[in-house]
Design a protein around this motif. Structure first.
Motif, short mmCIF file in Angstrom:
data_model
loop_
_atom_site.label_atom_id
_atom_site.label_comp_id
_atom_site.label_asym_id
_atom_site.label_seq_id
_atom_site.Cartn_x
_atom_site.Cartn_y
_atom_site.Cartn_z
N ASP A 1 9.55 9.97 -6.75
CA ASP A 1 10.62 9.26 -7.46
C ASP A 1 10.56 7.76 -7.16
O ASP A 1 10.47 7.36 -6.01
N ILE A 2 10.63 6.97 -8.20
CA ILE A 2 10.49 5.52 -8.08
C ILE A 2 11.53 4.91 -7.14
O ILE A 2 11.26 3.94 -6.44
N ARG A 3 12.73 5.51 -7.08
CA ARG A 3 13.76 4.98 -6.17
C ARG A 3 13.35 5.14 -4.71
O ARG A 3 13.56 4.24 -3.90
N LEU A 4 12.74 6.28 -4.39
CA LEU A 4 12.26 6.47 -3.02
C LEU A 4 11.09 5.54 -2.72
O LEU A 4 10.98 5.01 -1.62
N CYS A 5 10.24 5.32 -3.71
CA CYS A 5 9.12 4.38 -3.54
C CYS A 5 9.65 2.98 -3.24
O CYS A 5 9.13 2.28 -2.37
N GLU B 1 22.72 -3.35 4.79
CA GLU B 1 23.58 -3.29 3.61
C GLU B 1 22.77 -2.96 2.35
O GLU B 1 23.18 -2.13 1.54
N GLN B 2 21.62 -3.56 2.20
CA GLN B 2 20.77 -3.29 1.03
C GLN B 2 20.28 -1.84 1.05
O GLN B 2 20.23 -1.19 0.01
N LEU B 3 19.95 -1.34 2.23
CA LEU B 3 19.51 0.05 2.33
C LEU B 3 20.66 0.99 1.99
O LEU B 3 20.48 1.95 1.23
N TYR B 4 21.86 0.72 2.51
CA TYR B 4 23.02 1.56 2.19
C TYR B 4 23.29 1.57 0.69
O TYR B 4 23.60 2.60 0.11
N GLN B 5 23.18 0.42 0.05
CA GLN B 5 23.40 0.34 -1.40
C GLN B 5 22.37 1.16 -2.15
O GLN B 5 22.71 1.87 -3.10
N ALA B 6 21.13 1.09 -1.73
CA ALA B 6 20.06 1.85 -2.39
C ALA B 6 20.27 3.35 -2.23
O ALA B 6 19.94 4.13 -3.12
N LEU C 1 0.80 -1.21 0.00
CA LEU C 1 0.00 0.00 0.00
C LEU C 1 0.84 1.27 0.00
O LEU C 1 0.57 2.20 -0.76
N LEU C 2 1.86 1.34 0.83
CA LEU C 2 2.67 2.55 0.90
C LEU C 2 3.35 2.82 -0.44
O LEU C 2 3.39 3.95 -0.92
N PHE C 3 3.89 1.76 -1.05
CA PHE C 3 4.55 1.90 -2.35
C PHE C 3 3.58 2.44 -3.39
O PHE C 3 3.87 3.39 -4.09
N GLN C 4 2.40 1.84 -3.48
CA GLN C 4 1.42 2.26 -4.47
C GLN C 4 0.96 3.68 -4.22
O GLN C 4 0.79 4.47 -5.15
N TYR C 5 0.79 4.04 -2.97
CA TYR C 5 0.33 5.38 -2.61
C TYR C 5 1.34 6.43 -3.05
O TYR C 5 0.99 7.44 -3.63
N LEU C 6 2.62 6.18 -2.79
CA LEU C 6 3.65 7.14 -3.19
C LEU C 6 3.81 7.19 -4.69
O LEU C 6 3.99 8.25 -5.28
N ASP C 7 3.74 6.03 -5.35
CA ASP C 7 3.92 5.95 -6.79
C ASP C 7 2.88 6.79 -7.53
O ASP C 7 3.22 7.51 -8.46
N VAL C 8 1.63 6.72 -7.12
CA VAL C 8 0.59 7.49 -7.81
C VAL C 8 0.67 8.97 -7.51
O VAL C 8 0.09 9.78 -8.22
N ARG C 9 1.42 9.34 -6.51
CA ARG C 9 1.59 10.76 -6.18
C ARG C 9 2.78 11.36 -6.91
O ARG C 9 3.12 12.51 -6.70
#
Length: 87
Positions: free
Chosen positions: A57-61, A79-84, A46-54
């Motif tokens: 930036d897809i990277r932040l989503c 580690e995955q968060l740091y890479q992103a 839900l959070l991803f979809q909500y931000l995407d339609v607003r």
């Protein structure tokens, strides 16, 4: 029996903080009454979809989506968060 928590609860919290920063009006993701956690529990993406339609930036989503996974096994590691974040 008490549930054991790992440092991935902090990843979840960071995801929620980023969501709130991207949504300063405090508008609920489902436009329903309740807390953000309650809204999120309704649908894991839900959070991803909500931000995407607003138009966020897809990277932040993606960061929010992967940090806020309900189950720890599905949630990003530090580690995955740091890479992103390119840190």
């Amino acid at each position: 029996m008490k549930k054991e928590y790992t440092n991935k609860v902090d990843i979840y919290s960071i995801g929620l903080v980023i969501f709130k920063l991207l949504n300063p009006s405090g508008e609920s993701a489902t436009k329903a009454k309740g807390t953000l956690d309650e809204d999120y529990m309704v649908c894991p993406n839900l959070l991803f979809q909500y931000l995407d339609v607003r138009g966020i930036d897809i990277r932040l989503c993606e960061i929010v989506k992967n940090c806020c996974q309900l189950f720890e096994k599905d949630r990003w590691s530090w580690e995955q968060l740091y890479q992103a974040l390119n840190l």
